[in-house]
Design a protein around this motif. Structure first.
Motif, PDB file in Angstrom:
ATOM      1  N   HIS A 186       4.469 -39.525   1.081  1.00 25.41           N
ATOM      2  CA  HIS A 186       4.463 -39.569   2.314  1.00 25.41           C
ATOM      3  C   HIS A 186       3.386 -40.206   2.794  1.00 25.41           C
ATOM      4  CE1 HIS A 186       4.913 -37.691   6.561  1.00 25.41           C
ATOM      5  NE2 HIS A 186       5.186 -39.042   6.568  1.00 25.41           N
ATOM      6  N   ARG A 187       2.295 -39.447   2.287  1.00 21.16           N
ATOM      7  CA  ARG A 187       0.938 -39.729   2.663  1.00 21.16           C
ATOM      8  C   ARG A 187       0.340 -41.020   2.408  1.00 21.16           C
ATOM      9  NH1 ARG A 187      -1.782 -34.204   0.376  1.00 21.16           N
ATOM     10  NH2 ARG A 187      -1.271 -32.614   2.057  1.00 21.16           N
ATOM     11  N   ALA A 225       6.660 -35.882  -3.326  1.00 21.21           N
ATOM     12  CA  ALA A 225       7.152 -36.181  -2.194  1.00 21.21           C
ATOM     13  C   ALA A 225       6.333 -36.333  -0.946  1.00 21.21           C
ATOM     14  CB  ALA A 225       8.480 -35.542  -1.990  1.00 21.21           C
ATOM     15  N   GLU A 226       5.446 -35.236  -0.900  1.00 24.00           N
ATOM     16  CA  GLU A 226       4.359 -35.204   0.292  1.00 24.00           C
ATOM     17  C   GLU A 226       3.171 -36.103  -0.015  1.00 24.00           C
ATOM     18  OE1 GLU A 226       2.522 -34.718   3.660  1.00 24.00           O
ATOM     19  OE2 GLU A 226       4.507 -34.202   3.023  1.00 24.00           O
ATOM     20  N   LYS A 259      14.495 -39.747   3.891  1.00 21.00           N
ATOM     21  CA  LYS A 259      14.729 -39.760   5.519  1.00 21.00           C
ATOM     22  C   LYS A 259      14.660 -40.762   6.343  1.00 21.00           C
ATOM     23  CE  LYS A 259      12.985 -36.217   8.910  1.00 21.00           C
ATOM     24  NZ  LYS A 259      12.145 -35.044   9.204  1.00 21.00           N
ATOM     25  N   ASN A 260      13.758 -41.765   6.084  1.00 16.50           N
ATOM     26  CA  ASN A 260      13.593 -42.789   6.873  1.00 16.50           C
ATOM     27  C   ASN A 260      13.638 -43.914   5.792  1.00 16.50           C
ATOM     28  OD1 ASN A 260      11.376 -42.110   5.463  1.00 16.50           O
ATOM     29  ND2 ASN A 260       9.952 -42.868   7.064  1.00 16.50           N
ATOM     30  N   TRP A 294       2.599 -49.890   1.283  1.00 10.94           N
ATOM     31  CA  TRP A 294       2.451 -48.915   0.361  1.00 10.94           C
ATOM     32  C   TRP A 294       1.121 -49.346  -0.365  1.00 10.94           C
ATOM     33  CZ3 TRP A 294       7.167 -46.633  -1.937  1.00 10.94           C
ATOM     34  CH2 TRP A 294       6.990 -45.629  -2.567  1.00 10.94           C
ATOM     35  N   GLY A 346       3.990 -43.475   3.794  1.00  8.44           N
ATOM     36  CA  GLY A 346       4.887 -43.168   5.124  1.00  8.44           C
ATOM     37  C   GLY A 346       6.388 -43.037   4.986  1.00  8.44           C
ATOM     38  N   VAL A 347       6.973 -43.117   3.453  1.00  8.74           N
ATOM     39  CA  VAL A 347       8.226 -42.730   3.339  1.00  8.74           C
ATOM     40  C   VAL A 347       8.332 -41.253   3.176  1.00  8.74           C
ATOM     41  CG1 VAL A 347      10.377 -43.254   1.772  1.00  8.74           C
ATOM     42  CG2 VAL A 347       8.684 -44.886   2.255  1.00  8.74           C
ATOM     43  N   GLN A 348       9.450 -40.835   3.848  1.00  9.35           N
ATOM     44  CA  GLN A 348       9.552 -39.293   3.900  1.00  9.35           C
ATOM     45  C   GLN A 348      11.007 -38.985   2.950  1.00  9.35           C
ATOM     46  OE1 GLN A 348       9.371 -39.198   8.272  1.00  9.35           O
ATOM     47  NE2 GLN A 348       8.501 -37.002   7.719  1.00  9.35           N
TER      48      GLN A 348
END
Length: 516
Positions: free
Chosen positions: A469-470, A465-466, A488-489, A55, A473-475
């Motif tokens: 993720h960018r 949230a996007e 999600k992951n 992160w 990498g956490v979705q």
């Protein structure tokens, strides 16, 4: 208890002060401009531990983006983008000209005359209690401390400055301790704080620590704005009394619960201020207590979520203010901005920064606030965030940003001494309610930062949230009404949390060479 400096018995004078400033109003950046600024960095991930697959921290986001912009009037790449200063439209407070000012000594004299009217005899008494400003001192580190609360932290805060890379004659540390009750007695909790401070002085005689003690009454007039104002103004008076021999002086404000200070903080701050006379102040970097983060996966997740969204919002929305426990300002610029507002109960630092920017609005020469970069980093305590999560699984930003939240920064419970942690990092990670708590923290955080109806920078929980993720990498996935959030992951997230837990101490000691 034997005091090494006079104790000031303070009677509250009549409360005086300007009306609170109106909110700032900025010209909106276009969406295309925001995307152009961020696009080179959206898919890059920088690990705060060892470089990949983890992160990004907000300091790294800030630093890379500001190096990329370089639209300021000077060559310092970490200065605020010029659009930030140019778009300020709150009213001028001091002068009709943003580039022409009276001499520094005249600015300070005028300000001190007004401060004397506010504080009365207390101002020179406080300056006398601290003592004359040494001729060699270029910067004063100013720390307000509520002695009943800071025993676990004040020692570590002061010791952190013992690792600075400059000559110790270059700086002083002034600590304003409120440690007496209305009868003039010192309670046991205050004794612990004073003892911790005296122990640091004994073990680090090279540090020029100058405490002064005061009994502040319980009346509401003693806001944090007024406490900081007395601390800053009494040091400003000492600076003024010395200024004919050495006019240049930097005031640096921080908190009593720091857990680490970059070893080059003072050296870098002085270097930038000397090289760039067009800079009025330098806003330092902030991170959070790594020891606390490495001991609690829920805390680590929520703090990194907050930090990343804070950074992104600062880069895309210039109206978004931020305070800091690492802030350096030239003595005369503090005076010209009118000092701290004595009425401020919270946000006193952001209020001062707003007036600094207002004084330079439209300037083609001066930059009111520059970013200091990683070398000005201070790590600050997470005691309040830890307590909030313990009580109600409240994300840290909710204490500042959510009116009516279950747990607020001002709640008495948040100020209690930290209790021993009952569960280990892995116990918390493997607890049956871990997934649910993570998703609750995410939902509360996205709800706090979402601004779907903003005319300047509309953003939904899904947009946020996007962004996460960018950067990480956490979705996340959402329920149809966006009230429920799922990771999600989750296994990828857990890998990051474990990685930080296992490597933070090693990285801290080898990179920063500070006590853990």
């Amino acid at each position: 208890m034997t005091f090494t400096t006079p104790v000031l018995q303070i009677d509250p004078p009549e409360l005086r002060g300007a009306e609170p400033l109106p909110a700032e109003s900025f010209d909106a950046l276009s969406q295309a401009r925001r995307e152009a600024i961020l696009s080179p960095y959206m898919h890059k991930v920088a690990d705060p531990i060892d470089g990949e697959n983890n992160w990004i921290t907000f300091d790294q986001i800030d630093q890379s983006t500001h190096y990329a912009i370089q639209t300021t009037t000077t060559g310092l790449p970490t200065l605020l983008p010029k659009f930030y200063a140019d778009s300020v439209s709150i009213k001028q407070l001091q002068s009709t000209s943003c580039d022409n000012r009276p001499s520094p000594r005249e600015l300070i004299k005028t300000y001190l005359e007004a401060s004397q009217k506010h504080f009365g005899a207390l101002l020179p008494e406080a300056a006398k209690a601290i003592g004359p400003l040494p001729k060699s001192c270029q910067i004063s580190i100013l720390i307000p401390a509520a002695a009943r609360e800071e025993a676990p932290f004040i020692g570590r805060t002061l010791r952190a400055f013992a690792s600075q890379s400059v000559d110790f004659d270059t700086f002083e540390i002034v600590v304003f301790l409120n440690c007496l009750d209305s009868s003039g007695q010192v309670d046991e909790r205050s004794r612990k704080t004073i003892s911790a401070m005296e122990e640091v002085k004994r073990m680090n005689p090279q540090l020029n620590i100058r405490p002064f003690f005061a009994a502040l009454p319980e009346q509401e007039v003693w806001t944090i704005g007024r406490i900081r104002k007395l601390l800053m103004d009494s040091t400003l008076l000492r600076s003024y009394e010395r200024s004919r021999k050495r006019p240049e002086h930097i005031l640096f404000t921080t908190d009593a619960d720091c857990t680490g200070v970059h070893p080059q903080l003072i050296e870098h701050t002085l270097s930038q201020m000397h090289k760039h006379p067009e800079i009025d102040s330098l806003r330092g970097s902030i991170d959070w207590d790594w020891k606390a983060l490495a001991s609690d996966p829920l805390l680590l997740f929520s703090v990194r979520l907050m930090s990343t969204l804070d950074a992104h919002r600062r880069l895309t929305d210039p109206t978004y203010g931020v305070g800091t426990p690492s802030f350096a300002i030239r003595a005369e610029r503090y005076a010209d901005a009118g000092g701290y507002n004595a009425l401020d109960r919270v946000g006193e630092d952001m209020d001062l920064m707003a007036r600094l920017k207002a004084n330079r609005a439209g300037s083609s020469v001066y930059t009111p606030i520059a970013r200091g970069g990683p070398k000005t980093r201070i790590w600050t305590s997470l005691r309040r965030a830890e307590r909030a999560m313990e009580i109600d699984n409240t994300p840290p930003q909710n204490m500042w940003f959510v009116d009516g939240a279950r747990f607020q920064l001002s709640d008495p419970e948040v100020r209690q001494e930290k209790r021993p942690r009952e569960q280990s990092f892995h116990d918390l990670l493997e607890a049956p309610d871990f997934n649910g708590r993570i998703e609750e923290l995410a939902a509360k955080t996205f709800h706090t930062y979402a601004q779907p109806h903003s005319t300047h920078n509309p953003v939904t929980a899904r947009d946020l949230a996007e962004i996460i993720h960018r950067y990480s990498g956490v979705q996340f996935t959402f329920s149809e009404d966006d009230t429920q959030v799922r990771v999600k992951n989750l296994e990828r997230l857990k890998e990051y949390l474990i990685h930080f837990h296992e490597n933070a101490e090693r990285y801290w000691k080898t990179r920063f060479q500070l006590e853990w």
